[in-house]
Design a protein around this motif. Structure first.
Motif, PDB file in Angstrom:
ATOM      1  N   THR A  17       0.839  -1.348  -0.075  1.00  0.00           N
ATOM      2  CA  THR A  17      -0.035  -0.020   0.065  1.00  0.00           C
ATOM      3  C   THR A  17       1.004   1.305  -0.142  1.00  0.00           C
ATOM      4  O   THR A  17       2.002   1.294   0.753  1.00  0.00           O
ATOM      5  N   ALA A  18       0.358   2.243  -0.809  1.00  0.00           N
ATOM      6  CA  ALA A  18       1.320   3.295  -0.801  1.00  0.00           C
ATOM      7  C   ALA A  18       0.891   4.527   0.265  1.00  0.00           C
ATOM      8  O   ALA A  18       1.586   5.247   0.619  1.00  0.00           O
ATOM      9  N   GLY A  19      -0.420   4.419   0.630  1.00  0.00           N
ATOM     10  CA  GLY A  19      -0.796   5.244   1.513  1.00  0.00           C
ATOM     11  C   GLY A  19      -0.061   5.471   2.768  1.00  0.00           C
ATOM     12  O   GLY A  19       0.282   6.361   3.433  1.00  0.00           O
ATOM     13  N   ASP A  20       0.034   4.226   3.363  1.00  0.00           N
ATOM     14  CA  ASP A  20       0.887   4.052   4.650  1.00  0.00           C
ATOM     15  C   ASP A  20       2.282   3.436   4.252  1.00  0.00           C
ATOM     16  O   ASP A  20       3.046   2.797   5.292  1.00  0.00           O
ATOM     17  N   GLU A  21       2.718   3.161   3.120  1.00  0.00           N
ATOM     18  CA  GLU A  21       3.832   2.622   2.774  1.00  0.00           C
ATOM     19  C   GLU A  21       4.183   1.484   3.605  1.00  0.00           C
ATOM     20  O   GLU A  21       5.232   1.290   4.223  1.00  0.00           O
ATOM     21  N   SER A  22       3.280   0.409   3.477  1.00  0.00           N
ATOM     22  CA  SER A  22       3.470  -0.646   3.904  1.00  0.00           C
ATOM     23  C   SER A  22       3.286  -2.016   3.311  1.00  0.00           C
ATOM     24  O   SER A  22       2.788  -1.826   2.153  1.00  0.00           O
ATOM     25  N   ARG A  47       8.263   5.862   0.411  1.00  0.00           N
ATOM     26  CA  ARG A  47       8.811   4.675   0.474  1.00  0.00           C
ATOM     27  C   ARG A  47       7.756   3.574  -0.016  1.00  0.00           C
ATOM     28  O   ARG A  47       7.803   2.377   0.583  1.00  0.00           O
ATOM     29  N   ALA A  48       7.021   3.915  -0.944  1.00  0.00           N
ATOM     30  CA  ALA A  48       5.901   2.996  -1.189  1.00  0.00           C
ATOM     31  C   ALA A  48       6.387   1.707  -1.798  1.00  0.00           C
ATOM     32  O   ALA A  48       7.206   1.925  -2.976  1.00  0.00           O
ATOM     33  N   PRO A  49       6.070   0.418  -1.488  1.00  0.00           N
ATOM     34  CA  PRO A  49       6.354  -0.770  -2.199  1.00  0.00           C
ATOM     35  C   PRO A  49       5.522  -1.023  -3.347  1.00  0.00           C
ATOM     36  O   PRO A  49       4.373  -0.400  -3.219  1.00  0.00           O
ATOM     37  N   THR A  50       6.060  -1.393  -4.447  1.00  0.00           N
ATOM     38  CA  THR A  50       5.068  -1.604  -5.638  1.00  0.00           C
ATOM     39  C   THR A  50       4.987  -3.064  -5.876  1.00  0.00           C
ATOM     40  O   THR A  50       4.400  -3.912  -5.508  1.00  0.00           O
ATOM     41  N   ALA A  51       6.042  -3.627  -6.441  1.00  0.00           N
ATOM     42  CA  ALA A  51       6.058  -4.926  -7.110  1.00  0.00           C
ATOM     43  C   ALA A  51       6.230  -5.831  -5.847  1.00  0.00           C
ATOM     44  O   ALA A  51       7.505  -5.518  -5.141  1.00  0.00           O
ATOM     45  N   LEU A  52       5.405  -6.813  -5.714  1.00  0.00           N
ATOM     46  CA  LEU A  52       5.545  -8.030  -4.767  1.00  0.00           C
ATOM     47  C   LEU A  52       5.601  -9.232  -5.530  1.00  0.00           C
ATOM     48  O   LEU A  52       4.748  -9.666  -6.123  1.00  0.00           O
ATOM     49  N   ARG A  53       6.774 -10.054  -5.401  1.00  0.00           N
ATOM     50  CA  ARG A  53       6.945 -11.394  -5.875  1.00  0.00           C
ATOM     51  C   ARG A  53       7.347 -12.358  -4.759  1.00  0.00           C
ATOM     52  O   ARG A  53       8.364 -12.172  -4.321  1.00  0.00           O
ATOM     53  N   MET A  54       6.745 -13.378  -4.929  1.00  0.00           N
ATOM     54  CA  MET A  54       6.914 -14.464  -3.994  1.00  0.00           C
ATOM     55  C   MET A  54       7.561 -15.680  -4.814  1.00  0.00           C
ATOM     56  O   MET A  54       7.273 -16.013  -6.012  1.00  0.00           O
ATOM     57  N   ASP A  55       8.567 -16.209  -4.157  1.00  0.00           N
ATOM     58  CA  ASP A  55       9.408 -17.461  -4.769  1.00  0.00           C
ATOM     59  C   ASP A  55       8.507 -18.492  -4.776  1.00  0.00           C
ATOM     60  O   ASP A  55       7.460 -18.887  -4.197  1.00  0.00           O
ATOM     61  N   PRO A  56       8.516 -19.555  -5.844  1.00  0.00           N
ATOM     62  CA  PRO A  56       7.964 -20.563  -6.030  1.00  0.00           C
ATOM     63  C   PRO A  56       7.704 -21.445  -4.834  1.00  0.00           C
ATOM     64  O   PRO A  56       6.576 -22.133  -4.604  1.00  0.00           O
ATOM     65  N   ALA A  57       8.626 -21.679  -4.097  1.00  0.00           N
ATOM     66  CA  ALA A  57       8.330 -22.396  -2.708  1.00  0.00           C
ATOM     67  C   ALA A  57       7.588 -21.643  -1.590  1.00  0.00           C
ATOM     68  O   ALA A  57       7.254 -22.164  -0.745  1.00  0.00           O
ATOM     69  N   GLY A  58       7.093 -20.420  -1.929  1.00  0.00           N
ATOM     70  CA  GLY A  58       6.525 -19.683  -1.045  1.00  0.00           C
ATOM     71  C   GLY A  58       7.258 -19.261   0.655  1.00  0.00           C
ATOM     72  O   GLY A  58       6.487 -19.157   1.478  1.00  0.00           O
ATOM     73  N   ARG A  59       8.704 -19.312   0.366  1.00  0.00           N
ATOM     74  CA  ARG A  59       9.360 -19.035   1.520  1.00  0.00           C
ATOM     75  C   ARG A  59       9.866 -17.738   1.575  1.00  0.00           C
ATOM     76  O   ARG A  59       9.971 -16.949   2.697  1.00  0.00           O
ATOM     77  N   ASN A  60      10.133 -16.947   0.425  1.00  0.00           N
ATOM     78  CA  ASN A  60      10.386 -15.628   0.445  1.00  0.00           C
ATOM     79  C   ASN A  60       9.658 -14.563  -0.575  1.00  0.00           C
ATOM     80  O   ASN A  60       9.184 -15.251  -1.403  1.00  0.00           O
ATOM     81  N   LEU A  61       9.617 -13.266   0.018  1.00  0.00           N
ATOM     82  CA  LEU A  61       8.902 -12.415  -0.546  1.00  0.00           C
ATOM     83  C   LEU A  61       9.801 -11.418  -0.990  1.00  0.00           C
ATOM     84  O   LEU A  61      10.651 -10.948  -0.165  1.00  0.00           O
ATOM     85  N   TYR A  62      10.002 -10.854  -2.178  1.00  0.00           N
ATOM     86  CA  TYR A  62      10.758  -9.886  -2.842  1.00  0.00           C
ATOM     87  C   TYR A  62       9.880  -8.577  -3.016  1.00  0.00           C
ATOM     88  O   TYR A  62       8.948  -8.760  -3.766  1.00  0.00           O
ATOM     89  N   ILE A  63      10.206  -7.515  -2.703  1.00  0.00           N
ATOM     90  CA  ILE A  63       9.513  -6.197  -2.494  1.00  0.00           C
ATOM     91  C   ILE A  63      10.374  -5.007  -3.168  1.00  0.00           C
ATOM     92  O   ILE A  63      11.441  -4.610  -2.495  1.00  0.00           O
TER      93      ILE A  63
END
Length: 292
Positions: A153-158, A194-210
Protein backbone atom coordinates in the motif's frame (compact mmCIF):
# COMPACT_ATOMS: atom_id res chain seq x y z
CA UNK A 1 4.18 -16.93 -19.04
CA UNK A 2 1.44 -19.55 -19.39
CA UNK A 3 3.87 -22.43 -19.80
CA UNK A 4 7.50 -22.94 -20.76
CA UNK A 5 6.43 -22.73 -24.40
CA UNK A 6 3.68 -20.07 -24.58
CA UNK A 7 3.80 -16.43 -23.45
CA UNK A 8 1.13 -13.72 -23.44
CA UNK A 9 1.54 -9.95 -23.66
CA UNK A 10 -1.03 -7.14 -23.62
CA UNK A 11 0.75 -3.93 -24.68
CA UNK A 12 -0.86 -0.61 -23.88
CA UNK A 13 -1.18 0.73 -27.41
CA UNK A 14 -3.65 2.27 -29.80
CA UNK A 15 -4.57 -1.17 -31.16
CA UNK A 16 -5.45 -2.66 -27.73
CA UNK A 17 -4.75 -6.35 -28.24
CA UNK A 18 -3.29 -9.49 -26.69
CA UNK A 19 -0.26 -11.07 -28.35
CA UNK A 20 0.40 -14.82 -28.13
CA UNK A 21 3.97 -16.03 -28.56
CA UNK A 22 5.48 -19.48 -28.93
CA UNK A 23 8.82 -19.89 -27.13
CA UNK A 24 11.25 -22.46 -28.53
CA UNK A 25 13.51 -24.69 -26.48
CA UNK A 26 16.35 -22.35 -27.45
CA UNK A 27 14.45 -19.33 -26.13
CA UNK A 28 13.52 -17.75 -29.46
CA UNK A 29 10.07 -16.15 -29.64
CA UNK A 30 7.54 -16.26 -32.51
CA UNK A 31 4.22 -14.39 -32.68
CA UNK A 32 1.38 -16.85 -33.40
CA UNK A 33 -1.73 -14.75 -32.69
CA UNK A 34 -2.85 -11.16 -32.11
CA UNK A 35 -6.27 -10.98 -30.49
CA UNK A 36 -8.11 -7.59 -30.22
CA UNK A 37 -9.53 -6.66 -26.82
CA UNK A 38 -13.17 -5.68 -26.41
CA UNK A 39 -12.67 -2.20 -25.05
CA UNK A 40 -10.60 0.65 -26.43
CA UNK A 41 -9.00 1.13 -23.04
CA UNK A 42 -5.68 0.08 -21.63
CA UNK A 43 -4.96 -3.58 -20.92
CA UNK A 44 -3.43 -3.61 -17.44
CA UNK A 45 -2.95 -7.15 -16.17
CA UNK A 46 -3.01 -10.78 -17.34
CA UNK A 47 -3.58 -13.87 -15.21
CA UNK A 48 -3.77 -17.48 -16.44
CA UNK A 49 -5.80 -20.06 -14.53
CA UNK A 50 -3.41 -22.55 -12.87
CA UNK A 51 -4.71 -25.41 -15.03
CA UNK A 52 -3.89 -23.39 -18.17
CA UNK A 53 -7.46 -23.43 -19.52
CA UNK A 54 -8.39 -19.74 -19.33
CA UNK A 55 -6.72 -16.34 -19.53
CA UNK A 56 -8.13 -13.29 -17.68
CA UNK A 57 -7.35 -9.81 -18.96
CA UNK A 58 -8.18 -6.71 -16.91
CA UNK A 59 -8.66 -3.44 -18.78
CA UNK A 60 -8.77 0.06 -17.36
CA UNK A 61 -9.64 3.46 -18.75
CA UNK A 62 -11.04 6.87 -17.93
CA UNK A 63 -14.58 5.63 -18.63
CA UNK A 64 -15.55 3.07 -16.00
CA UNK A 65 -18.05 1.43 -18.37
CA UNK A 66 -15.08 0.44 -20.53
CA UNK A 67 -13.23 -1.26 -17.67
CA UNK A 68 -13.64 -4.94 -16.96
CA UNK A 69 -12.24 -8.44 -17.13
CA UNK A 70 -12.24 -10.38 -20.39
CA UNK A 71 -12.07 -14.17 -20.22
CA UNK A 72 -10.41 -16.17 -23.00
CA UNK A 73 -10.39 -19.93 -23.50
CA UNK A 74 -6.89 -21.25 -24.19
CA UNK A 75 -6.55 -23.88 -26.92
CA UNK A 76 -3.97 -26.66 -26.77
CA UNK A 77 -1.65 -24.60 -29.01
CA UNK A 78 -2.00 -21.56 -26.71
CA UNK A 79 -4.23 -19.48 -28.98
CA UNK A 80 -7.20 -17.58 -27.52
CA UNK A 81 -10.96 -17.47 -28.04
CA UNK A 82 -13.21 -15.02 -26.17
CA UNK A 83 -15.35 -16.94 -23.66
CA UNK A 84 -16.95 -14.33 -21.38
CA UNK A 85 -16.57 -10.86 -19.90
CA UNK A 86 -17.65 -8.81 -16.92
CA UNK A 87 -17.88 -5.05 -16.59
CA UNK A 88 -16.05 -4.00 -13.46
CA UNK A 89 -14.14 -1.11 -12.00
CA UNK A 90 -10.51 -1.33 -13.05
CA UNK A 91 -8.69 -4.10 -11.18
CA UNK A 92 -4.91 -4.03 -11.32
CA UNK A 93 -3.24 -6.37 -10.94
CA UNK A 94 -5.22 -9.60 -11.13
CA UNK A 95 -3.50 -12.75 -9.81
CA UNK A 96 -4.47 -16.34 -9.14
CA UNK A 97 -4.30 -18.29 -5.93
CA UNK A 98 -2.55 -21.40 -7.31
CA UNK A 99 -4.01 -23.60 -4.58
CA UNK A 100 -7.69 -23.18 -5.49
CA UNK A 101 -8.01 -21.23 -8.78
CA UNK A 102 -9.53 -18.13 -7.17
CA UNK A 103 -8.84 -14.83 -8.91
CA UNK A 104 -7.80 -11.83 -6.79
CA UNK A 105 -7.79 -8.23 -7.98
CA UNK A 106 -7.19 -4.87 -6.32
CA UNK A 107 -8.26 -1.34 -7.19
CA UNK A 108 -5.90 1.41 -6.10
CA UNK A 109 -8.30 4.35 -6.41
CA UNK A 110 -11.31 2.85 -4.64
CA UNK A 111 -9.15 0.89 -2.16
CA UNK A 112 -10.75 -2.52 -2.41
CA UNK A 113 -9.82 -6.15 -3.04
CA UNK A 114 -12.13 -8.50 -4.91
CA UNK A 115 -11.98 -12.31 -4.75
CA UNK A 116 -13.65 -14.40 -7.45
CA UNK A 117 -14.17 -18.12 -7.88
CA UNK A 118 -13.63 -19.42 -11.42
CA UNK A 119 -15.57 -22.17 -13.16
CA UNK A 120 -13.29 -24.95 -14.43
CA UNK A 121 -15.46 -25.64 -17.51
CA UNK A 122 -16.52 -22.15 -18.64
CA UNK A 123 -14.03 -19.83 -16.95
CA UNK A 124 -16.96 -17.78 -15.60
CA UNK A 125 -16.23 -15.52 -12.64
CA UNK A 126 -18.38 -15.42 -9.49
CA UNK A 127 -17.69 -12.69 -6.94
CA UNK A 128 -17.14 -14.21 -3.51
CA UNK A 129 -15.97 -11.29 -1.42
CA UNK A 130 -15.04 -7.59 -1.46
CA UNK A 131 -12.50 -6.40 1.12
CA UNK A 132 -11.84 -2.75 1.96
CA UNK A 133 -8.11 -2.01 1.96
CA UNK A 134 -5.87 0.74 3.39
CA UNK A 135 -5.19 3.75 1.21
CA UNK A 136 -3.87 3.18 -2.32
CA UNK A 137 -3.00 -0.53 -2.70
CA UNK A 138 -0.23 -1.11 -5.25
CA UNK A 139 0.23 -4.88 -5.71
CA UNK A 140 -0.89 -8.27 -4.42
CA UNK A 141 0.69 -11.71 -4.35
CA UNK A 142 -0.65 -15.00 -2.99
CA UNK A 143 1.58 -17.55 -1.28
CA UNK A 144 1.61 -20.77 -3.35
CA UNK A 145 -0.06 -22.80 -0.59
CA UNK A 146 -2.98 -20.34 -0.62
CA UNK A 147 -2.76 -19.63 3.12
CA UNK A 148 -1.64 -15.99 2.97
CA UNK A 149 -1.91 -12.91 0.75
CA UNK A 150 0.46 -9.93 0.78
CA UNK A 151 -0.62 -6.47 -0.39
CA UNK A 152 1.55 -3.38 -0.76
CA UNK A 153 0.00 0.00 0.00
CA UNK A 154 1.27 3.45 -0.94
CA UNK A 155 -0.86 5.40 1.53
CA UNK A 156 0.83 4.02 4.65
CA UNK A 157 3.91 2.73 2.76
CA UNK A 158 3.53 -0.77 4.17
CA UNK A 159 3.07 -4.44 3.32
CA UNK A 160 -0.09 -6.01 4.76
CA UNK A 161 -0.23 -9.77 5.38
CA UNK A 162 -3.62 -11.54 5.40
CA UNK A 163 -4.57 -15.07 6.37
CA UNK A 164 -6.83 -16.74 3.77
CA UNK A 165 -9.41 -19.43 4.46
CA UNK A 166 -12.54 -20.60 2.61
CA UNK A 167 -15.81 -19.11 3.81
CA UNK A 168 -14.34 -16.34 5.96
CA UNK A 169 -13.01 -12.85 5.29
CA UNK A 170 -9.23 -12.43 4.98
CA UNK A 171 -7.75 -11.70 8.41
CA UNK A 172 -4.90 -9.22 8.70
CA UNK A 173 -1.98 -10.73 10.65
CA UNK A 174 0.75 -8.13 10.12
CA UNK A 175 1.50 -4.62 8.89
CA UNK A 176 5.18 -4.26 7.96
CA UNK A 177 6.10 -0.61 7.48
CA UNK A 178 8.92 0.30 5.11
CA UNK A 179 9.78 2.99 7.66
CA UNK A 180 11.05 0.20 9.91
CA UNK A 181 13.92 -0.31 7.44
CA UNK A 182 16.83 2.10 7.28
CA UNK A 183 16.88 2.82 3.56
CA UNK A 184 19.94 4.37 1.95
CA UNK A 185 19.06 7.77 0.47
CA UNK A 186 21.97 7.74 -2.00
CA UNK A 187 19.69 7.36 -5.01
CA UNK A 188 16.81 9.62 -4.02
CA UNK A 189 16.35 13.26 -4.88
CA UNK A 190 14.49 15.21 -2.20
CA UNK A 191 11.56 13.89 -0.21
CA UNK A 192 10.58 10.61 -1.83
CA UNK A 193 7.89 8.13 -0.74
CA UNK A 194 8.78 4.63 0.46
CA UNK A 195 5.81 3.00 -1.24
CA UNK A 196 6.26 -0.71 -2.07
CA UNK A 197 5.24 -1.56 -5.62
CA UNK A 198 6.09 -4.96 -7.11
CA UNK A 199 5.66 -7.90 -4.71
CA UNK A 200 6.97 -11.29 -5.91
CA UNK A 201 6.89 -14.59 -4.01
CA UNK A 202 9.32 -17.39 -4.81
CA UNK A 203 7.79 -20.68 -6.08
CA UNK A 204 8.39 -22.41 -2.73
CA UNK A 205 6.51 -19.70 -0.82
CA UNK A 206 9.40 -19.06 1.56
CA UNK A 207 10.58 -15.64 0.39
CA UNK A 208 8.89 -12.43 -0.67
CA UNK A 209 10.72 -9.76 -2.69
CA UNK A 210 9.47 -6.19 -2.54
CA UNK A 211 10.46 -3.28 -4.76
CA UNK A 212 10.81 0.23 -3.29
CA UNK A 213 11.36 2.10 -6.59
CA UNK A 214 11.96 5.61 -5.29
CA UNK A 215 14.84 4.28 -3.18
CA UNK A 216 16.03 1.94 -5.94
CA UNK A 217 15.84 -0.91 -3.42
CA UNK A 218 14.61 -4.47 -2.96
CA UNK A 219 13.56 -5.91 0.39
CA UNK A 220 14.05 -9.67 0.70
CA UNK A 221 11.69 -11.13 3.31
CA UNK A 222 10.92 -14.57 4.72
CA UNK A 223 7.33 -15.71 5.19
CA UNK A 224 6.73 -17.79 8.33
CA UNK A 225 5.23 -21.11 7.25
CA UNK A 226 2.61 -21.14 10.04
CA UNK A 227 1.82 -17.51 10.76
CA UNK A 228 2.60 -15.81 7.44
CA UNK A 229 4.47 -13.06 9.29
CA UNK A 230 7.27 -11.41 7.31
CA UNK A 231 10.82 -10.93 8.56
CA UNK A 232 13.51 -8.90 6.82
CA UNK A 233 16.39 -10.98 5.43
CA UNK A 234 18.20 -8.46 3.28
CA UNK A 235 18.05 -4.89 2.03
CA UNK A 236 19.40 -4.77 -1.54
CA UNK A 237 20.62 -1.33 -2.55
CA UNK A 238 20.44 0.00 -6.08
CA UNK A 239 23.00 -1.13 -8.61
CA UNK A 240 25.90 1.32 -8.93
CA UNK A 241 26.91 -0.05 -12.35
CA UNK A 242 23.45 0.82 -13.61
CA UNK A 243 23.78 4.31 -12.07
CA UNK A 244 20.61 5.58 -10.42
CA UNK A 245 18.08 3.93 -12.71
CA UNK A 246 14.97 3.09 -10.69
CA UNK A 247 14.00 -0.54 -10.23
CA UNK A 248 10.59 -0.90 -11.83
CA UNK A 249 9.69 -4.57 -11.47
CA UNK A 250 10.91 -7.93 -10.15
CA UNK A 251 10.60 -11.45 -11.55
CA UNK A 252 11.60 -14.79 -10.02
CA UNK A 253 12.59 -17.72 -12.25
CA UNK A 254 10.29 -20.79 -12.11
CA UNK A 255 12.98 -22.82 -10.33
CA UNK A 256 13.43 -20.04 -7.75
CA UNK A 257 17.18 -19.83 -8.34
CA UNK A 258 17.34 -16.42 -10.04
CA UNK A 259 15.72 -13.02 -9.62
CA UNK A 260 15.57 -10.25 -12.22
CA UNK A 261 15.00 -6.54 -11.65
CA UNK A 262 14.14 -4.21 -14.52
CA UNK A 263 15.58 -0.74 -14.02
CA UNK A 264 15.38 2.41 -16.08
CA UNK A 265 14.34 6.01 -16.53
CA UNK A 266 11.32 7.30 -18.44
CA UNK A 267 12.48 7.77 -22.05
CA UNK A 268 15.96 6.63 -21.01
CA UNK A 269 18.25 3.64 -20.87
CA UNK A 270 16.98 0.46 -19.22
CA UNK A 271 18.89 -2.41 -17.60
CA UNK A 272 18.11 -5.90 -16.37
CA UNK A 273 19.89 -6.80 -13.13
CA UNK A 274 20.23 -10.55 -12.49
CA UNK A 275 20.61 -11.97 -8.98
CA UNK A 276 21.37 -15.45 -7.72
CA UNK A 277 18.97 -16.56 -4.97
CA UNK A 278 20.37 -18.45 -2.00
CA UNK A 279 18.20 -21.60 -1.63
CA UNK A 280 18.46 -21.54 2.18
CA UNK A 281 17.54 -17.99 3.15
CA UNK A 282 16.59 -16.22 -0.12
CA UNK A 283 19.59 -13.87 0.01
CA UNK A 284 20.24 -12.11 -3.32
CA UNK A 285 23.71 -11.90 -4.85
CA UNK A 286 24.08 -9.73 -7.94
CA UNK A 287 25.56 -11.52 -10.94
CA UNK A 288 25.27 -9.16 -13.88
CA UNK A 289 23.69 -5.98 -15.18
CA UNK A 290 22.69 -5.98 -18.85
CA UNK A 291 21.72 -2.93 -20.86
CA UNK A 292 18.31 -3.41 -22.44
Amino acid sequence: LYSSRIAYNAPVSAEQHVDVFRVSAQGTVALIQTFPTLYQTGPRSIAVRPDGKFLYLSTCGGNRSDAGIQIYAIATDGTLTLADKINQTCLYPVVFDPSNSKLHGIHSFDDFWKIYSTDALTGKLTLERTVVLPDDPTDITIRPDGKFAYIGTAGDESIHAYRLADGVAPAEVQVFSTHDVSLNDYFIRGGVPRAPTALRMDPAGRNLYINIPCYNAILAMTSNAETGVLSLVQYVEGNLVCDDHQMGSISISPDGRRAFALTGRVFGTAYVVQYEVDPLDGWLTEKRCTRW
